[in-house]
Each structure stands twice: as structure tokens, then as C-alpha cells.
Design an enzyme around this catalytic site. Structure first.
Site, PDB file in Angstrom:
ATOM      1  N   THR A   1      38.929  47.583  57.218  1.00 27.33           N
ATOM      2  CA  THR A   1      38.482  46.402  56.512  1.00 27.33           C
ATOM      3  C   THR A   1      39.726  45.669  56.037  1.00 27.33           C
ATOM      4  O   THR A   1      40.596  46.254  55.405  1.00 27.33           O
ATOM      5  CB  THR A   1      37.546  46.788  55.339  1.00 27.33           C
ATOM      6  OG1 THR A   1      37.312  45.633  54.559  1.00 27.33           O
ATOM      7  CG2 THR A   1      38.103  47.893  54.472  1.00 27.33           C
ATOM      8  N   GLU A  12      32.500  49.508  53.963  1.00 27.09           N
ATOM      9  CA  GLU A  12      32.532  50.827  53.326  1.00 27.09           C
ATOM     10  C   GLU A  12      31.135  51.424  53.145  1.00 27.09           C
ATOM     11  O   GLU A  12      30.985  52.560  52.718  1.00 27.09           O
ATOM     12  CB  GLU A  12      33.207  50.723  51.942  1.00 27.09           C
ATOM     13  CG  GLU A  12      34.711  50.475  51.988  1.00 27.09           C
ATOM     14  CD  GLU A  12      35.079  49.000  52.033  1.00 27.09           C
ATOM     15  OE1 GLU A  12      34.227  48.174  52.451  1.00 27.09           O
ATOM     16  OE2 GLU A  12      36.226  48.667  51.665  1.00 27.09           O
ATOM     17  N   LYS A  23      38.298  32.718  35.533  1.00 32.27           N
ATOM     18  CA  LYS A  23      38.351  33.215  34.158  1.00 32.27           C
ATOM     19  C   LYS A  23      38.739  32.067  33.230  1.00 32.27           C
ATOM     20  O   LYS A  23      39.921  31.798  33.031  1.00 32.27           O
ATOM     21  CB  LYS A  23      39.346  34.371  34.032  1.00 32.27           C
ATOM     22  CG  LYS A  23      38.823  35.698  34.586  1.00 32.27           C
ATOM     23  CD  LYS A  23      39.288  35.930  36.008  1.00 32.27           C
ATOM     24  CE  LYS A  23      38.810  37.266  36.568  1.00 32.27           C
ATOM     25  NZ  LYS A  23      39.196  37.415  37.997  1.00 32.27           N
ATOM     26  N   TRP A  62      33.398  33.870  32.155  1.00 33.11           N
ATOM     27  CA  TRP A  62      33.574  33.943  33.590  1.00 33.11           C
ATOM     28  C   TRP A  62      32.727  32.861  34.245  1.00 33.11           C
ATOM     29  O   TRP A  62      31.548  32.717  33.908  1.00 33.11           O
ATOM     30  CB  TRP A  62      33.083  35.291  34.123  1.00 33.11           C
ATOM     31  CG  TRP A  62      34.003  36.436  33.833  1.00 33.11           C
ATOM     32  CD1 TRP A  62      35.247  36.389  33.270  1.00 33.11           C
ATOM     33  CD2 TRP A  62      33.724  37.802  34.108  1.00 33.11           C
ATOM     34  NE1 TRP A  62      35.769  37.631  33.156  1.00 33.11           N
ATOM     35  CE2 TRP A  62      34.857  38.541  33.672  1.00 33.11           C
ATOM     36  CE3 TRP A  62      32.656  38.494  34.675  1.00 33.11           C
ATOM     37  CZ2 TRP A  62      34.941  39.926  33.799  1.00 33.11           C
ATOM     38  CZ3 TRP A  62      32.735  39.862  34.789  1.00 33.11           C
ATOM     39  CH2 TRP A  62      33.869  40.571  34.361  1.00 33.11           C
TER      40      TRP A  62
END
Lengths: 549, 549
Positions: free
Chosen positions: B187, B332, B443, B448
Site C-alpha cells: 500500500t 490492510e 485543524k 476539526w
């Protein structure tokens, strides 16, 4: 070998109910109860009660590996027992209540069950056998306080609902080796004592996965599934796991499995598919006829346990627009081995053409290997002709009977395959055809006559409700077939009429030497015709000299 | 613990192709070839050639555990390599050909690949990187003799078809531990070197089973499936295993993935469902518009790899009667973690109502556990509000990166869960919502801002073809959002128009501080917008003082 680097997570059946509770919380488990009336709840509420039950089991001293027995119909409490018992690492031992009391005693003692949970129906039975049960310390009645008996001979009889009401719903499942046993089911062979098949969490999940993978259409779009096949019979073909995983509603029919009761339940609950043995469908079809229609949503019938006659498949297909899926398997196989499974070109056939294929035992399910060994010990070619004993292998096939080395030895071959005791062949297209049980073949001279072939031919005769063919001793041919017939209500088929029809369907050497009429056929505890009983009844039967090879 | 008594049979991917060859021998694998033209054969013939290939690999000295690399499009030869390599116990290492040559070198050397099989397209690339590849002894070109180059700088370059033609088709798969590695995929993270995920036979089968069990409808009745998602990308979401098991035809699109080519292939092959990333569907939708219709059988689009905008789902649903299934996952995770999965009551919603749910990332697939950890280290409640880092666990989730203890350490938590790097929340109904990649969050002061939220709002503006939001340094707020826009052909949206629309959709503090127009967005090798590249391009961008928290 290079080891992959993936998480080592066990496959545990407890993950099934947690998934359903989270992803399909409101999808219903509906039960026709023993006490009367319908009970319904969602998988989330089921999980809550299963948590309470798990806490109760632990409180009662049930330890991982302990066998906890059930004597129960298809209902939500039985479903809860499946998951709570397996979830804590114990073994859910489903006992067939239709067995003789002596067999129940044998099985419970052989399994060394420590507790027994049973439906109200079975209170008299349990009270009767309890004195012979050596290891059971806990008796619990699957009912609420209102239905508890005023008194019972059972020591410290517990009330299931009382037990649950005192418990906390929170219960986090322990994690353990996926090879840990989760269920035990005895198969009442036609010979010898019943033999225990001890399923593991892994094998149960593999069977669940392989069934879904082989026939995803059966579970697509949250089909409403009704298992007539009992939860006490080979894990009800793994439906208690398949339905929660796929978010299918699960409709449990309880104790009454007659056509009228099933019809009502299917109608009211919008059942899409019924799963069960052919005998049950006979009753249901009668009900279709009485009412002039099938339950509104019913589209599929899954039939296994014994061969489904072509005539029944044709009727369901043609007259009732119901697709029949045929399965073959054994308790020892978790239980499905082969299932009707169409290729794309076969999907396009007309329903009645497809129905012909549905009469075969199906193609192998993913995860099941088949091997047919001829009398000469050779592997049979897949020619649709050569038959032999069928051996099977797979992650959901037993490697031996529980605590029974002798029976295990008889059934396993040198390469570790399981001998099914069925004589079978496979067509070039990969359809399994069960010719007969090895011991039900009629050995006539050097030839084998399939009792199933003759029965199927006879079932097409008008006026025959049910029939069985057995071999009876014959001085010249060793054995010759005898056809035992149950007449349909009001019908009076004659011996000659039957022989005439058969004569047009089977070869001369396969023709039964005689026909006898009986009021009913003897049945086994699992709802199959008991040929063993028939054979002993007709052991001294005198065949006329009217036929022969 | 009491061990179950069931056969100890390993789950091996080789069983998949044997099953398909036997049960679905004529079901087709169709390939748009690199050489030109369509190639088609049934699973039985595929198995035959896979047997030849297995014999060839053994002949070339490939041993169990060896890594054998591929650089190839979605075609039948790549499909053959999947099964032959894994079948002999070796590891099929699919390399993404869109990576930079230096990355390919890094990956092949890190994996210590011993052989490389590649498509004609990549001959120049392979010739270029070959001198840097330290462990590859065998180069084989995936073509026939007619298409072999007159000469090549590659030592002993083999012709795939030549190789196969000399081999015997008979090959019985060895049996080995199901935890043996079968595939490897790197990946290309947005930071650091690519990291290898080493799949096992078990994990691959579990992912296959769990996908089918979670969405059986996607594979029911032998659906004709076209994976646009590459075989070199996370096992093409395990479709090379799912389709043979379920008897689905497999339509492989080859190298050209533009709308017109895909449309033609889908039309000619009667494709029911396409699986791929959103970018591809944009091109296909354009083609629908050009032709005034979709390919005749196309009913489903499965989209993953990055979030699918609501506008695209609505268009496909409303204008083209195509149901969109949304998946979220990672290399994954084999790779699917969550998938659009409707409850029975949601099934009954109008398509456009369902489309709203399809914009969420889906519900967890069976076999995948989700855990969201807030900044305070607490488990987030499933309230649809509280977000945190998403951790995952399951039998098809990686336990660490191949030969990379440092990267492994960063990604796994103390309890053995894998940290996805995504910020997410879960609704009370169990829908996963990916808020952003941890590193893509803007940020701003103590808040956020989800770049994805702002992008989705902007994509609804007429005249915007594509866009991305990144955080750029801001003296007061630390970071503030910048909207980078690609205009649709012929459209001229103004900054003010865009800000006006956004103002009606998102909160004031989420509003971008500025809008810039670019001709194209930088893309990663896996077809996602490279925010890393965007951030470095706009690192010194001066925001106007027009907005702020």
C-alpha cells in the site's frame, strides 16, 4: 511455508448473534409457542435474553466443555439456548424428543449431560426418564412462572423465565479456540445405539459460510425463512446461524407441524421459504388444495432428509409456482452435502424442466468433497452410470463419533474420508444421484435394485399415498423386492393396476415380486420410513412365483 | 475446552478454482486483452491452464513461500497467476504499475520477488527497472509467441503462452496450513515507503465468505460482474475468489478504463454489476449521457476506494436506475470493512431515499469489528456525533506489515487492533461515517474541519467537475481550509457563486478561506487525489483575510 501476517481471530458462533443484534436489531424471530399464541422479538432483544441466559448458565456452574441438553421444539427459547450454551464454550446437546425413552436415557448418559432444558410438552417424558439419567444436575422448564406445574417429581425444577428475569443482560463472550465443540447431536442409526456428532465452532461457521456461498439467492434480501426441520435435528441445517448472519427473519413453527397450522403461520408471517422433510410438504400441499391457494408469499421449498419424489416437485412447481430446492446430507455433515444448484444456462430453463433437475440430489456444496468407491475399490467415473459407496470430506464433516471408537472405525476410510453408507453416482454434469442406502438395496442375484427407484415409480401411481420397497428373502435370487403400499384416502388401487403402471416405468428385473397394502408405514424418530422395522415385519413373507429376474 | 470432532481441513484458495471448474465449467471469464480483442473461456478451461502454469512455476524452481510478482491489468492471465501461484503455496505479489519506477524497485526488492510476470504494456517499464531489481531471476511476458518482442534487454525473457503450451494440465494442489501466505500487496501510503500486506489463504477465504454472507444478493443467480478495480489493488476486493465460488461470470476490462470502452464491454457482455472507484464512474456516466442510455443489463455499481459523493449516487439512482453500493476498506483489510447493507425496512424505501443511506460508508461486514477511539482515549458512543480514530479487527485484517516492524508498531494498538488513520463516527443505526483521513483534517483552532464534508458540499455546485480541500497554514487559526477546484468542461463558476452555494450548506467556521482553480488535481498511483502533493504545492499560499472562525 511462509506464514501470512493476518490477525489470528477465531471463528466463534457467538459472533453471529452479536452481529445480528447490532446490524439487524429489529429483524424478527417469530415463534409459535407451546403455551399458545405467537411470540416475536428482534435479534437485539434475543441477544439481551441470550446474555441473561449465559449469566444464568455460568451461575448454575456450567463450565466450558460441559454438555447441556435440550428437549425442545423450534421456538425462541431453543434458539437462545443454541447461542448462550455455545457462547460460554459449553456444548448444546439437542436431543430428539421423538426417540424412545430408553434411547433418550442412553444418549443423555452417554453424553454425560449436566443440565436439561425442555419444553412444557415434554414434562411427563422428562419426569419418566429422570430417574435413569445419571449425570443431570439441573432441570429447567422452558416456560414462564404462570405455566410452571404446581409440583413435579424433578428435583429443584427451574423456571426458565424466572431464571432469566434475575440475571443481568450484559455478557461479553469469552474468546477461545475455534475448534472448541459447540454442539452435539446423536444420529439414531438404523442399526446399533445412537452415535454422537460433536460439532465445533469452526465447523459450524464453515457450514454456514459454505451454504450461503453455494446458494446466495436463498438468503438475499432478508428472506423470511421458516425451518420446519427441527432445531434438534442436525442444527436445523445451520439455519439458526445463517438467518442472523444474513439478516433474514426466522419463523419458528413450534410443536404443531400439520398442514393447516403451517399454512396459517406462513400466511400470517409472509414466509418466503420453508425448509423441511418431504413428509411435511405432503401435508402442506393438501392444505393448499383445501384452501385453493398457497400462503401469499411462499416461493421456495427446501427439502431434504430423504429423497423428494419427482411427482411432488412437479406439483409444487406447476400447480403452486413454488421452486423446490433439494438437499442431501447427513447429521455427520452439519448436515448439507449437496444442494440443487443451477448453472446459468439451467437458470434459463422452463420451471418444469428445472424441476427434473431438482429431483436429483444436487451438486456438491462448496467445501464438500465427494468420492464414490465402487465394489472393486476403484474411484467411480462421473458418468451417471457407475455407482458405489459415497465418501465425503470437508471442514464440516465429522472425523469420528463422540466417545465411540468402534463406530468411528467402521465409518472412516484409510484416507480419512467419511463413509456415508449411501450408494450413489454422479452425472457428467456433476449432479449427485443417491441410488439407495447400502443396506436398503435389494440384492437380487448379481444385480442391485434401488428401492428408491421403484418407490419413485410407484408414487406416480394414482391412489398411492406412500410406499416402501424392501428386499425379502428369495430361495433363487437371494432377495427380491416387495412393494408395501399405503392407499390414499378414498382410493382403491389394485395390485394389477399398480403392476401395470410400474411395468411401463421400470425394467422387468426391477419389478416387485408382490404388492401388499398396509394402513401406515413404520417411521423412525427423525420422520423417515423405518425399513428396518418393515424388513423384520416381512422377514417371513412368502413371495408368489409370479415374477423374477 | 472440549475439542469438536470434525475434520481438520484447511481453507485454501486453490479449492475455489477446483470448485468452479467442476460445478461451473462453462461459466465464462471474459477478458478485453492487451493485444486487442476479446478472450473468453470457462472456469474448467481456466483450471486447465492454471494447472499448466502451476507445473511451469514448479519447473522454474518456484518454492512454497517464494514471492512471484505481477505487473498486469485485469485479464485472464492475471487471474490464472492468482490461483497457480497461491495453489503451489507461493505468494502472488501484485505490483501496481502506476507507481513510480523507483517505488516499483523498492517494492520488488523489499519483497525479494524471485520472478516477474507482466503484460506487454509494461515491457518498457520492466526493461527500465530490471537493472535495479536484485532478486528476480525469471521474467515472463504475459502474451503469446506472436507478440513477443524481437529482442529484449531482459535476461532469458520467457513467453507465457510458450511456457504453458509445453506443460501438462494435470496438477493436484498440495495441502498445507491455511495460514500460509497466498498474496502480497503493498500500500503506497501518503507518507513513507510502501508497506506490504501479506494475506494468508485463511484470511482470503474469510474475506470471501464474509463478503458473500453480508451481501448475498450481490452474487445471487450468477450475476455478471465486471471489476474495474484492478487485480493489483487489494485482491480486486476479493472478486477473483467470490465470482468462481458463486458461479458468477467474470468480465475483465483490461487496460482501457475510459467510459466508452467500459460502456461497450458492459453492453456486449451483459454486465449486471461494475465494481470500482468513483473516478471511473464519472467517465462512465458521461458515456451514458453521450449515448442516451446505460448498458442494457447494468443494475448495480459498487463503489469504494474513496467516498462516493451524494450527487453521483443520486444521478445513478434517479437518471439511470442503477443501485449504488458503497464500500469502505483498506488494503490492510483484504480490503472491505463496511458496505451498504439495508435492513428489511430500508429495503422498502424509495430508491432516492435509499440513495441517501448509500452515501454513508456502510455497515460493518460480518467478521469485521470496529472501534472508535476519541482524542481522550475513550470508546466513542454510537451517537452519530462523537468521532475519533477508527480501529478495526478481524480474521481478514492485517496483524502487521511485511518485514517492517517499525510501521507495524505505529499502526497496531495495545489490544491488537489495527489503526486505520481514518477519523470516523457511527450512527445509532450502525452506519459508519468516515469524517476524514486523520492527516487530511483541517485543524482550525480547537476545531476539526472535515475536508470531505466541504468537498461534498462543493461537488453539488453546478460547474465543478472535481475538487479538494486542504488545510493551509494560518497565523491565527493554525490552519484554514482552501478549496481547490477543477471546472467542468465549458463551465465558468465564479468564486463568489461557489461561496454562496457553500454558505447555504455548511457552517460559517467550515467555509474555505479561499477558492483556487486548477486544470487537474494530482492523483496517487491508486487513483485517489494526492492531498500530500496539493499541500506541498499550496504550502506557501497566502489566504486573504476574508474569513475565519
Amino acid at each position: 511455508m511462509m506464514r501470512g501476517m493476518m490477525m489470528d481471530r477465531p471463528m466463534l458462533v457467538s459472533s453471529v448473534i452479536d452481529y445480528a443484534a447490532e446490524v439487524f436489531p429489529q429483524v424478527e424471530v417469530v415463534s409459535n409457542t407451546v403455551e399458545g399464541g405467537i411470540h416475536r422479538y428482534g435479534y437485539a432483544q434475543a441477544r439481551e435474553r441470550i446474555g441473561r441466559l449465559a449469566n444464568a448458565l455460568v451461575g448454575l456452574g456450567v463450565k466450558p466443555g460441559d454438555r447441556v441438553a435440550t428437549l425442545a421444539w423450534n421456538g425462541y427459547r431453543h434458539f437462545e439456548l443454541y447461542f448462550a450454551i455455545a457462547g460460554i464454550g459449553a456444548v448444546c446437546h439437542t436431543i430428539n424428543p421423538r426417540l424412545f425413552p430408553e434411547q433418550i436415557t442412553y444418549i443423555a448418559n452417554h453424553a454425560e449431560d449436566t443440565a436439561l432444558f425442555f419444553d412444557l410438552t415434554f414434562l411427563p417424558l422428562v419426569e419418566k426418564v429422570a430417574p435413569t439419567l445419571k449425570t443431570i444436575k439441573t432441570y429447567a422448564l422452558l416456560t414462564d412462572r404462570a405455566h410452571m406445574p404446581a409440583s413435579s417429581t424433578l428435583p429443584g425444577l427451574l423456571c426458565y423465565e424466572g431464571l432469566l428475569s434475575e440475571m443481568d443482560a450484559a455478557f461479553t463472550w469469552p474468546e477461545f479456540d475455534e475448534n472448541a465443540a459447540c454442539a452435539l447431536c446423536y444420529t439414531s442409526g438404523t442399526t446399533g445405539e445412537p452415535k454422537g456428532v460433536l460439532y465445533s465452532n469452526r465447523s459450524m461457521m464453515m457450514h454456514t459460510f459454505c451454504l450461503i456461498a453455494s446458494r446466495p439467492d436463498l438468503f438475499a434480501y432478508n428472506k423470511r425463512i421458516l425451518p420446519v426441520v427441527p432445531l434438534f435435528h442436525a442444527n436445523a441445517w445451520s439455519l439458526p446461524y445463517v438467518t442472523p448472519v444474513t439478516g433474514c427473519p426466522f419463523i419458528l413453527p413450534g410443536a404443531k407441524l400439520d398442514g393447516a397450522t403451517l399454512w396459517e403461520l406462513m400466511e400470517n408471517e409472509g414466509v418466503d421459504a420453508g425448509w423441511g422433510v418431504p413428509t411435511v410438504w405432503l401435508g402442506l400441499i393438501d392444505e393448499f388444495k383445501k384452501r385453493g391457494r398457497k400462503p401469499k408469499n411462499l416461493k421456495q421449498i427446501l427439502s431434504g432428509g430423504s429423497a423428494v419424489p419427482q411427482a411432488m416437485i412437479d406439483t409444487l412447481t406447476r400447480d403452486w409456482d413454488i421452486e423446490v430446492t433439494h438437499g442431501w446430507g447427513m447429521t455427520e455433515m452439519s448436515p448439507i452435502g449437496t444442494i440443487t444448484l443451477f448453472r446459468p444456462d439451467e437458470q434459463k430453463l422452463q420451471p418444469l424442466e428445472r424441476a427434473k433437475l431438482s429431483a436429483l440430489q444436487g451438486r456438491r456444496m462448496f467445501g464438500v468433497d465427494l468420492k464414490i468407491v465402487t465394489e472393486k475399490g476403484e474411484i467411480a467415473p462421473r458418468d451417471g452410470e457407475t455407482s458405489g459407496e459415497l465418501f465425503v470430506r470437508g471442514p464440516a464433516v465429522t472425523s469420528g463419533y463422540y466417545n465411540n471408537a468402534e463406530a468411528t472405525k467402521k465409518q472412516m476410510d484409510a484416507e480419512g474420508w467419511f463413509g456415508t453408507g449411501d450408494v450413489a453416482k454422479v452425472t457428467p454434469d456433476g449432479w449427485l444421484v443417491i441410488v439407495d442406502r447400502t443396506k436398503d438395496l435389494v440384492k437380487s442375484g448379481g444385480e442391485w435394485i434401488s428401492s428408491i427407484d421403484v418407490e419413485n415409480a410407484a408414487l406416480a401411481v394414482k391412489g398411492i399415498a406412500n410406499c416402501a420397497v424392501i428386499g425379502v428373502p428369495h430361495p433363487k435370487w437371494n432377495e427380491r423386492p416387495l412393494l408395501v403400499v399405503v392407499k390414499a384416502p378414498g382410493a382403491e388401487p389394485t395390485k394389477q393396476e399398480i403392476m401395470d403402471v410400474l411395468g411401463s416405468k421400470i425394467a422387468k428385473w426391477q419389478m416387485p415380486d408382490d404388492v401388499v397394502f398396509v394402513d401406515a408405514l413404520p417411521m423412525t424418530a427423525t420422520g423417515k420410513i423405518s425399513k428396518k422395522d418393515l424388513r423384520s415385519k416381512f422377514a417371513d413373507f412368502k413371495l408368489p412365483d409370479m415374477a423374477g429376474g
